[in-house]
Design a protein around this motif. Structure first.
Motif, PDB file in Angstrom:
ATOM      1  N   PRO A   1      42.456   5.876  -9.594  1.00  0.00           N
ATOM      2  CA  PRO A   1      41.227   5.950  -8.878  1.00  0.00           C
ATOM      3  C   PRO A   1      41.271   4.650  -7.659  1.00  0.00           C
ATOM      4  CG  PRO A   1      40.555   5.788 -10.917  1.00  0.00           C
ATOM      5  CD  PRO A   1      41.997   5.578 -11.147  1.00  0.00           C
ATOM      6  N   TYR A   2      42.191   3.912  -7.778  1.00  0.00           N
ATOM      7  CA  TYR A   2      42.233   2.676  -6.864  1.00  0.00           C
ATOM      8  C   TYR A   2      43.030   3.328  -5.767  1.00  0.00           C
ATOM      9  CZ  TYR A   2      40.733  -0.685 -10.256  1.00  0.00           C
ATOM     10  OH  TYR A   2      40.027  -1.678 -10.989  1.00  0.00           O
ATOM     11  N   CYS A   3      44.095   4.101  -5.868  1.00  0.00           N
ATOM     12  CA  CYS A   3      44.977   4.670  -4.940  1.00  0.00           C
ATOM     13  C   CYS A   3      44.526   5.789  -4.208  1.00  0.00           C
ATOM     14  CB  CYS A   3      46.350   5.071  -5.397  1.00  0.00           C
ATOM     15  SG  CYS A   3      47.433   3.580  -6.139  1.00  0.00           S
ATOM     16  N   HIS A   4      43.445   6.657  -5.098  1.00  0.00           N
ATOM     17  CA  HIS A   4      43.066   7.872  -4.331  1.00  0.00           C
ATOM     18  C   HIS A   4      41.583   8.260  -4.442  1.00  0.00           C
ATOM     19  CE1 HIS A   4      47.259   9.614  -3.380  1.00  0.00           C
ATOM     20  NE2 HIS A   4      47.487   8.881  -4.590  1.00  0.00           N
ATOM     21  N   GLY A   5      40.898   7.368  -5.304  1.00  0.00           N
ATOM     22  CA  GLY A   5      39.666   7.617  -5.556  1.00  0.00           C
ATOM     23  C   GLY A   5      38.656   7.713  -4.207  1.00  0.00           C
ATOM     24  N   HIS A   6      39.050   6.924  -3.341  1.00  0.00           N
ATOM     25  CA  HIS A   6      38.190   6.537  -2.123  1.00  0.00           C
ATOM     26  C   HIS A   6      37.971   7.934  -1.274  1.00  0.00           C
ATOM     27  CE1 HIS A   6      36.084   5.028   1.404  1.00  0.00           C
ATOM     28  NE2 HIS A   6      37.250   5.901   2.269  1.00  0.00           N
ATOM     29  N   GLU A   7      39.020   8.844  -1.308  1.00  0.00           N
ATOM     30  CA  GLU A   7      39.103   9.911  -0.766  1.00  0.00           C
ATOM     31  C   GLU A   7      38.374  11.205  -1.240  1.00  0.00           C
ATOM     32  OE1 GLU A   7      41.454   7.609   1.039  1.00  0.00           O
ATOM     33  OE2 GLU A   7      42.033   7.836  -1.016  1.00  0.00           O
ATOM     34  N   PHE A   8      37.805  10.794  -2.519  1.00  0.00           N
ATOM     35  CA  PHE A   8      37.008  11.935  -3.137  1.00  0.00           C
ATOM     36  C   PHE A   8      35.373  11.367  -3.047  1.00  0.00           C
ATOM     37  CE2 PHE A   8      40.554  12.198  -6.433  1.00  0.00           C
ATOM     38  CZ  PHE A   8      41.328  13.045  -5.692  1.00  0.00           C
TER      39      PHE A   8
ATOM     40  N   ILE B   1      37.171  14.085 -14.780  1.00  0.00           N
ATOM     41  CA  ILE B   1      38.411  13.631 -15.354  1.00  0.00           C
ATOM     42  C   ILE B   1      38.653  14.574 -16.362  1.00  0.00           C
ATOM     43  CG2 ILE B   1      38.635  11.704 -16.957  1.00  0.00           C
ATOM     44  CD1 ILE B   1      36.319  10.121 -15.884  1.00  0.00           C
ATOM     45  N   LEU B   2      39.972  14.863 -16.391  1.00  0.00           N
ATOM     46  CA  LEU B   2      40.683  15.870 -17.112  1.00  0.00           C
ATOM     47  C   LEU B   2      41.209  15.270 -18.490  1.00  0.00           C
ATOM     48  CD1 LEU B   2      41.355  18.786 -17.394  1.00  0.00           C
ATOM     49  CD2 LEU B   2      43.700  18.255 -16.447  1.00  0.00           C
ATOM     50  N   GLY B   3      40.303  15.641 -19.762  1.00  0.00           N
ATOM     51  CA  GLY B   3      40.725  14.902 -20.818  1.00  0.00           C
ATOM     52  C   GLY B   3      39.784  13.804 -21.217  1.00  0.00           C
ATOM     53  N   ALA B   4      39.296  13.985 -22.727  1.00  0.00           N
ATOM     54  CA  ALA B   4      38.317  13.196 -22.922  1.00  0.00           C
ATOM     55  C   ALA B   4      38.882  12.071 -23.839  1.00  0.00           C
ATOM     56  CB  ALA B   4      37.137  13.873 -23.717  1.00  0.00           C
ATOM     57  N   GLY B   5      40.172  11.380 -23.448  1.00  0.00           N
ATOM     58  CA  GLY B   5      40.787  10.549 -24.407  1.00  0.00           C
ATOM     59  C   GLY B   5      39.929   9.079 -24.040  1.00  0.00           C
ATOM     60  N   PRO B   6      40.702   7.990 -24.732  1.00  0.00           N
ATOM     61  CA  PRO B   6      40.017   6.764 -24.420  1.00  0.00           C
ATOM     62  C   PRO B   6      39.988   6.272 -23.169  1.00  0.00           C
ATOM     63  CG  PRO B   6      42.375   6.581 -25.717  1.00  0.00           C
ATOM     64  CD  PRO B   6      41.922   7.956 -25.605  1.00  0.00           C
ATOM     65  N   HIS B   7      40.918   6.786 -22.332  1.00  0.00           N
ATOM     66  CA  HIS B   7      40.778   6.186 -20.776  1.00  0.00           C
ATOM     67  C   HIS B   7      39.626   6.791 -20.241  1.00  0.00           C
ATOM     68  CE1 HIS B   7      42.064  10.198 -20.688  1.00  0.00           C
ATOM     69  NE2 HIS B   7      41.741  10.318 -19.120  1.00  0.00           N
ATOM     70  N   ALA B   8      38.835   7.708 -20.532  1.00  0.00           N
ATOM     71  CA  ALA B   8      37.775   8.692 -19.728  1.00  0.00           C
ATOM     72  C   ALA B   8      36.789   7.600 -19.459  1.00  0.00           C
ATOM     73  CB  ALA B   8      37.408   9.641 -20.701  1.00  0.00           C
ATOM     74  N   PRO B   9      36.180   7.024 -20.361  1.00  0.00           N
ATOM     75  CA  PRO B   9      35.028   6.024 -19.813  1.00  0.00           C
ATOM     76  C   PRO B   9      35.274   4.749 -18.704  1.00  0.00           C
ATOM     77  CG  PRO B   9      35.061   5.960 -22.098  1.00  0.00           C
ATOM     78  CD  PRO B   9      36.229   6.546 -21.832  1.00  0.00           C
ATOM     79  N   ARG B  10      36.381   4.178 -18.933  1.00  0.00           N
ATOM     80  CA  ARG B  10      37.109   3.232 -17.894  1.00  0.00           C
ATOM     81  C   ARG B  10      37.071   4.000 -16.647  1.00  0.00           C
ATOM     82  NH1 ARG B  10      38.956  -1.585 -16.488  1.00  0.00           N
ATOM     83  NH2 ARG B  10      40.522  -1.555 -15.034  1.00  0.00           N
ATOM     84  N   VAL B  11      37.700   5.172 -16.621  1.00  0.00           N
ATOM     85  CA  VAL B  11      37.830   5.771 -15.225  1.00  0.00           C
ATOM     86  C   VAL B  11      36.648   6.238 -14.732  1.00  0.00           C
ATOM     87  CG1 VAL B  11      38.800   8.036 -14.416  1.00  0.00           C
ATOM     88  CG2 VAL B  11      40.295   6.644 -15.792  1.00  0.00           C
ATOM     89  N   ALA B  12      35.562   6.664 -15.602  1.00  0.00           N
ATOM     90  CA  ALA B  12      34.365   7.209 -15.495  1.00  0.00           C
ATOM     91  C   ALA B  12      33.432   5.847 -14.585  1.00  0.00           C
ATOM     92  CB  ALA B  12      33.427   7.707 -16.339  1.00  0.00           C
ATOM     93  N   GLY B  13      33.831   4.588 -15.192  1.00  0.00           N
ATOM     94  CA  GLY B  13      33.384   3.566 -14.305  1.00  0.00           C
ATOM     95  C   GLY B  13      33.794   3.272 -13.184  1.00  0.00           C
ATOM     96  N   LEU B  14      35.235   3.461 -12.899  1.00  0.00           N
ATOM     97  CA  LEU B  14      35.611   3.299 -11.686  1.00  0.00           C
ATOM     98  C   LEU B  14      35.173   4.253 -10.575  1.00  0.00           C
ATOM     99  CD1 LEU B  14      39.426   2.560 -12.732  1.00  0.00           C
ATOM    100  CD2 LEU B  14      37.640   0.828 -11.972  1.00  0.00           C
TER     101      LEU B  14
ATOM    102  N   VAL C   1      27.376  10.190 -18.037  1.00  0.00           N
ATOM    103  CA  VAL C   1      28.564  11.163 -17.720  1.00  0.00           C
ATOM    104  C   VAL C   1      28.689  12.361 -18.617  1.00  0.00           C
ATOM    105  CG1 VAL C   1      31.278  11.594 -17.579  1.00  0.00           C
ATOM    106  CG2 VAL C   1      29.908   9.261 -16.795  1.00  0.00           C
ATOM    107  N   ALA C   2      28.459  13.722 -18.161  1.00  0.00           N
ATOM    108  CA  ALA C   2      28.371  14.774 -18.763  1.00  0.00           C
ATOM    109  C   ALA C   2      29.764  15.178 -19.122  1.00  0.00           C
ATOM    110  CB  ALA C   2      27.879  16.008 -17.871  1.00  0.00           C
ATOM    111  N   VAL C   3      29.943  15.925 -20.423  1.00  0.00           N
ATOM    112  CA  VAL C   3      31.119  16.229 -20.946  1.00  0.00           C
ATOM    113  C   VAL C   3      30.924  17.663 -21.111  1.00  0.00           C
ATOM    114  CG1 VAL C   3      32.755  16.184 -22.960  1.00  0.00           C
ATOM    115  CG2 VAL C   3      31.284  14.349 -22.188  1.00  0.00           C
ATOM    116  N   ARG C   4      32.076  18.631 -20.558  1.00  0.00           N
ATOM    117  CA  ARG C   4      32.149  20.005 -20.811  1.00  0.00           C
ATOM    118  C   ARG C   4      33.204  20.219 -21.651  1.00  0.00           C
ATOM    119  NH1 ARG C   4      30.190  23.291 -16.467  1.00  0.00           N
ATOM    120  NH2 ARG C   4      30.589  25.063 -18.128  1.00  0.00           N
ATOM    121  N   PRO C   5      32.809  20.711 -22.915  1.00  0.00           N
ATOM    122  CA  PRO C   5      33.771  20.849 -23.777  1.00  0.00           C
ATOM    123  C   PRO C   5      34.519  22.210 -23.980  1.00  0.00           C
ATOM    124  CG  PRO C   5      31.701  21.786 -24.624  1.00  0.00           C
ATOM    125  CD  PRO C   5      31.468  21.065 -23.253  1.00  0.00           C
TER     126      PRO C   5
END
Length: 318
Positions: free
Chosen positions: A146-153, A160-173, A203-207
């Motif tokens: 997100p730091y390198c490419h998030g602004h472009e979105f 966020i592809l995948g609901a691993g432990p990283h997902a909440p932090r990336v969602a916060g960013l 944040v919604a989750v699509r299962p």
């Protein structure tokens, strides 16, 4: 930058740098400015090959990676003791296995090159999830940082592809950048703690399983992606993914270097590895002070400069 014909391949150079990304190039500049005799091996393959522009690099934000490298090559050309060889390394070894700090030989298609110190700056490679269509989008509509490419979105829905432990932090960013954040669980079970953290951020989750990703454009013409799910779809301005990281070259394994749990080479605060005389910088290296390797162009350049200072300091004692 020195002409290769001035020094035979069998010369023992001050340092051999394997890898000519930001870390290797920055190290070469630092060593060149102290008149160290340095050879940089450039395979012509780089981790940021898939992207059309690099970001979050002061002075080079939005610039193509090839333009950055060309500028670096022009800078290095002013230093007579720095030589850039456009060739791939295929093996490395100590000149004397009983005394590795005495020097190293790197084998290339053009012959051997030896140095008193060895800097590994070969980076890592990204192993993407097997989602159909993802590889074609990676580096543009799909990204890992997100730091390198998030602004472009900005102002678009981002998945966020995948609901691993990283997902909440990336969602916060992303929550200050995206118009909406959705997690695509891709048919996998979501850990209750992850679900709770995502719910807390709204944040919604699509299962559903992700059948494929397709390049498209949003209504305003912004580049985007269509995520085709088993039961619907999501129209997105960007997709964030967490690739698995692997060493891009086999040299750490061949030298028996210590690795961290991240899979990256263990280095100390001065970029030194577990083998005397071998240093590592850039994405492939990981200090104990950080929970993850610092994967950015700017961080790689800083690491390369630090490794070069460590090499220069070490050679002063010989």
């Amino acid at each position: 930058m020195r002409d290769a014909t001035r020094h035979p391949l069998h010369d023992l150079h001050d340092a051999v740098i394997v890898g000519a990304g930001p870390a290797g190039l920055a190290a070469a500049l630092m060593l060149g400015r102290t008149h160290r005799d340095v050879v940089v091996l450039d395979s012509g393959t780089y981790r940021n090959d898939p992207t059309d522009a690099m970001h979050n690099v002061l002075g080079f934000d939005g610039v193509e990676p090839a333009e950055f490298r060309a500028a670096a090559h022009r800078t290095l050309a002013a230093y007579d003791t720095v030589e850039l060889r456009r060739t791939s390394a295929h093996d490395v070894a100590p000149l004397d296995p009983a005394a590795p700090a005495d020097g190293f030989v790197v084998r290339t298609a053009e012959g051997d090159v030896a140095g008193r110190r060895l800097l590994l700056a070969t980076g890592v490679r990204d192993e993407l999830p097997a989602t159909p269509g993802l590889a074609e989008l990676f580096g543009t509509v799909a990204a890992h940082c997100p730091y390198c490419h998030g602004h472009e979105f900005s102002g678009t829905p981002v998945a966020i592809l995948g609901a691993g432990p990283h997902a909440p932090r990336v969602a916060g960013l992303l929550e200050r950048i995206a118009s909406r954040v959705v997690v695509l669980a891709d048919g996998a079970d979501v850990d209750p703690q992850v679900r709770e953290a995502l719910d807390a951020r709204g944040v919604a989750v699509r299962p559903e399983r992700v059948l494929r990703l397709e390049r498209t454009a949003l209504a305003d013409g912004h580049p985007g992606a269509r995520a085709v799910l088993d039961g619907g779809e999501e129209l997105l301005g960007g997709v964030m993914v967490a690739p698995a990281l692997h060493q891009a070259a086999p040299f750490a394994a061949r030298l028996g270097l210590e690795l961290r749990d991240s899979g990256c080479v263990a280095v100390d605060a001065m970029a030194r590895t577990s083998m005397p005389g071998v240093l590592a910088a850039g994405d492939l290296a990981h200090t104990a002070d950080f929970p993850m390797p610092l994967a950015s162009v700017t961080a790689a350049m800083a690491a390369g400069q630090l490794a070069a200072a460590s090499i220069d300091s070490d050679l002063l004692t010989l």
